[in-house]
Scaffold this motif. Structure first.
Motif, mmCIF file in Angstrom:
data_model
loop_
_atom_site.group_PDB
_atom_site.id
_atom_site.type_symbol
_atom_site.label_atom_id
_atom_site.label_comp_id
_atom_site.label_asym_id
_atom_site.label_seq_id
_atom_site.Cartn_x
_atom_site.Cartn_y
_atom_site.Cartn_z
ATOM 1 N N GLU A 1 10.757 42.414 34.872
ATOM 2 C CA GLU A 1 10.225 41.806 36.099
ATOM 3 C C GLU A 1 9.567 42.856 36.993
ATOM 4 O O GLU A 1 8.523 42.611 37.593
ATOM 5 C CB GLU A 1 11.340 41.077 36.865
ATOM 6 N N LEU A 2 10.205 44.039 37.044
ATOM 7 C CA LEU A 2 9.617 45.118 37.843
ATOM 8 C C LEU A 2 8.274 45.557 37.258
ATOM 9 O O LEU A 2 7.308 45.791 37.995
ATOM 10 C CB LEU A 2 10.587 46.309 37.907
ATOM 11 N N LEU A 3 8.220 45.653 35.926
ATOM 12 C CA LEU A 3 6.963 46.072 35.289
ATOM 13 C C LEU A 3 5.868 45.022 35.507
ATOM 14 O O LEU A 3 4.701 45.363 35.693
ATOM 15 C CB LEU A 3 7.188 46.315 33.798
ATOM 16 N N PRO B 1 13.591 52.507 49.545
ATOM 17 C CA PRO B 1 13.241 52.878 48.170
ATOM 18 C C PRO B 1 14.448 52.788 47.242
ATOM 19 O O PRO B 1 15.539 53.249 47.594
ATOM 20 C CB PRO B 1 12.768 54.332 48.299
ATOM 21 N N GLU B 2 14.260 52.192 46.087
ATOM 22 C CA GLU B 2 15.322 52.096 45.091
ATOM 23 C C GLU B 2 14.771 52.459 43.724
ATOM 24 O O GLU B 2 13.569 52.398 43.507
ATOM 25 C CB GLU B 2 15.884 50.658 45.043
ATOM 26 N N THR B 3 15.660 52.832 42.843
ATOM 27 C CA THR B 3 15.258 53.183 41.481
ATOM 28 C C THR B 3 16.101 52.407 40.494
ATOM 29 O O THR B 3 17.293 52.208 40.727
ATOM 30 C CB THR B 3 15.464 54.697 41.232
ATOM 31 N N MET B 4 15.493 51.957 39.403
ATOM 32 C CA MET B 4 16.251 51.290 38.360
ATOM 33 C C MET B 4 15.844 51.861 37.016
ATOM 34 O O MET B 4 14.666 52.046 36.744
ATOM 35 C CB MET B 4 15.982 49.784 38.386
ATOM 36 N N GLN B 5 16.842 52.172 36.207
ATOM 37 C CA GLN B 5 16.562 52.684 34.873
ATOM 38 C C GLN B 5 17.184 51.748 33.863
ATOM 39 O O GLN B 5 18.329 51.314 34.032
ATOM 40 C CB GLN B 5 17.165 54.099 34.733
ATOM 41 N N GLY B 6 16.438 51.396 32.828
ATOM 42 C CA GLY B 6 17.008 50.486 31.842
ATOM 43 C C GLY B 6 16.066 50.244 30.686
ATOM 44 O O GLY B 6 14.929 50.717 30.678
#
Ligand code: ZN
Length: 317
Positions: free
Chosen positions: A178-180, A164-169
């Protein structure tokens, strides 16, 4: 001491002077002669198996199984002595590759016999995973390979885990987008899916780089897919909102909205789609669809809305 010499003799590691003494001893000692026969039988069985280069996993596993097996054998047995003398043997092992193979083999055979015994005499249960490289948390993503070990009851399974990873931006960030888009394509997780569509649709609505990518992977393409195929009417409405600014300039957007006007199952979606056509309602293909809908839609409110849109375009002309 004689039994240890038996092992060494079977593997040709016993010095000649001791070997002569051993042979003499064997003629007079039943117990050692049995040991000698057993050892040769074991050696013969080992010879039937292909000699593999043992992997570290295999060695560790073998050692554990040997330990387990030894724990179950009554004291005074040969294997118990084997273990008690193990450390004093280590210098022999250094120069005796055959002996190393033997120890490995004993570990495997004993482990295997013990395992078979347990399987036969206990209720079935999951065999514990013995060796684990790189243990992490996270769900197993996929199995990449299955390797059979010399023991038919033991396999080595290679797999990947999802970490599991998290990205905030920023929503304008390429990676976030791309994630969305991935989230949008993820129909199974309704919440993630809806939030992705909402966020990307809003981005389009406010004109933040909602380009129509030729590869069909851009946000606009994703919204078109949502408008056409999403099962949730709320999501289709949201997609419409995001597409609104492009109805005048993008033929694909116009076609998709016309399709929604004439065939979306939800009256609210059809009504919103009609309202979005205002900038292009004098277009002949648009007028044709509006005319059909104004006479044929099952919902009287939609028929009226289409008729009014046609009147509006008549006034413009
Ligand atoms: Zn003896």
């Amino acid at each position: 001491m004689a039994q240890e010499n038996v092992v060494l003799a079977v593997y040709g590691e016993l010095p000649d002077e001791l070997r002569v003494a051993l042979e003499r001893h064997l003629t007079g000692c039943d117990e050692c002669r049995l040991e000698w026969t057993a050892m040769q039988a074991l050696e013969a069985q080992l010879a039937l198996n292909p000699v593999l280069e043992p992997s570290p996993n295999l060695l560790a596993q073998s050692r554990m199984r040997l330990d387990e097996a030894l724990d179950q054998i009554p004291p005074h047995g040969f294997l118990t002595r084997l273990r008690s003398n193990f450390s004093s043997w280590m210098h022999h092992v250094q120069g005796a590759p055959a002996l190393t193979t033997l120890l490995l083999g004993v570990g495997f055979l004993a482990g295997n016999f013990t395992y078979r015994y347990q399987v036969a005499h206990q209720p079935r249960q999951d065999a514990g995973v013995i060796v684990m490289t790189n243990p992490t948390t996270g769900a197993v993503a996929n199995v990449t390979g299955i390797v059979q070990t010399p023991d038919p009851e033991v396999v080595q399974v290679n797999y990947n885990r999802v970490v599991p990873e998290t990205m905030q931006g920023s929503l304008d960030n390429k990676e976030i987008r791309e994630l969305l888009l991935k989230g949008m394509a993820q129909g199974a997780n309704t919440e993630v899916h809806e939030r992705s569509v909402n966020l990307l649709s809003n981005e389009c609505k406010v004109g933040h780089a909602c380009t129509a990518e030729t590869d069909g992977k851009g946000i606009r393409s994703a919204l078109l897919v949502s408008l056409r195929y999403d099962k949730d009417a709320g999501v289709r409405l949201k997609a419409l909102e995001g597409l609104q600014p492009y109805v005048g300039q993008d033929q694909h957007v116009r076609d998709a909205i016309l399709e929604a006007v004439s065939s979306d199952k939800n009256a609210g979606v059809r009504k919103t789609a009609i309202s979005l056509l205002t900038p292009v309602q004098s277009d002949s293909s648009v007028r044709q669809v509006l005319r059909t809908v104004s006479t044929q839609d099952e919902n009287p409110y939609i028929r009226t809305a289409s008729f009014q849109a046609l009147q509006g375009s008549a006034e413009i002309q």
